[in-house]
Design a protein around this motif. Structure first.
Motif, PDB file in Angstrom:
ATOM      1  N   SER A  54       0.822  -1.160   0.160  1.00  0.00           N
ATOM      2  CA  SER A  54      -0.229  -0.040   0.176  1.00  0.00           C
ATOM      3  C   SER A  54       0.854   1.261   0.053  1.00  0.00           C
ATOM      4  O   SER A  54       0.487   2.349  -0.204  1.00  0.00           O
ATOM      5  CB  SER A  54      -0.922   0.013   1.203  1.00  0.00           C
ATOM      6  N   GLN A 114      -4.162   7.628  -2.292  1.00  0.00           N
ATOM      7  CA  GLN A 114      -5.336   6.827  -1.507  1.00  0.00           C
ATOM      8  C   GLN A 114      -5.111   7.371  -0.178  1.00  0.00           C
ATOM      9  O   GLN A 114      -5.967   7.628   0.582  1.00  0.00           O
ATOM     10  CB  GLN A 114      -4.903   5.243  -1.469  1.00  0.00           C
ATOM     11  N   ASP A 131      -0.493   5.742  -6.746  1.00  0.00           N
ATOM     12  CA  ASP A 131      -1.668   5.652  -6.565  1.00  0.00           C
ATOM     13  C   ASP A 131      -1.577   5.417  -4.753  1.00  0.00           C
ATOM     14  O   ASP A 131      -2.792   5.798  -3.989  1.00  0.00           O
ATOM     15  CB  ASP A 131      -2.265   4.479  -6.934  1.00  0.00           C
TER      16      ASP A 131
END
Length: 97
Positions: free
Chosen positions: A7, A16, A12
């Motif tokens: 993550s 996020q 991205d």
């Protein structure tokens, strides 16, 4: 644990985290920072674009300089028919090395 590592990779992941208001370490991003970011991004979203190739080259230089030696990036740009690195880009991204 793999999900947490994944993550934090890629562009991205930043988007996020900003959207969720939570930094990678789990702490909240202060509202003042989120507001300033949103205001500046709104200004950028309204800016007229001059061409895709110019933006592509700019992104290649900005990101490529973090990962690719100067001479190699310069050759890659020329091989792809982009303008070579400019003196000011070399000074900024490579410290004039």
């Amino acid at each position: 644990m793999t999900d947490q590592v994944n993550s934090t990779k890629g562009a991205d992941a930043i988007d996020q985290a900003i959207a969720s208001g939570i930094d990678f370490d789990g702490t909240p991003i202060p509202q003042a920072k989120l507001d300033l970011y949103s205001n500046v991004m709104a200004l950028e979203a309204d800016r007229q674009r001059s061409g895709v190739s110019n933006t592509m080259r700019s992104r290649i230089v900005r990101i490529g300089a973090k990962h690719i030696p100067q001479a190699e990036l310069d050759k890659m740009l020329e091989d792809a028919n982009f303008a070579p690195l400019k003196e000011k880009e070399i000074a900024f991204f490579y410290g004039g090395k």
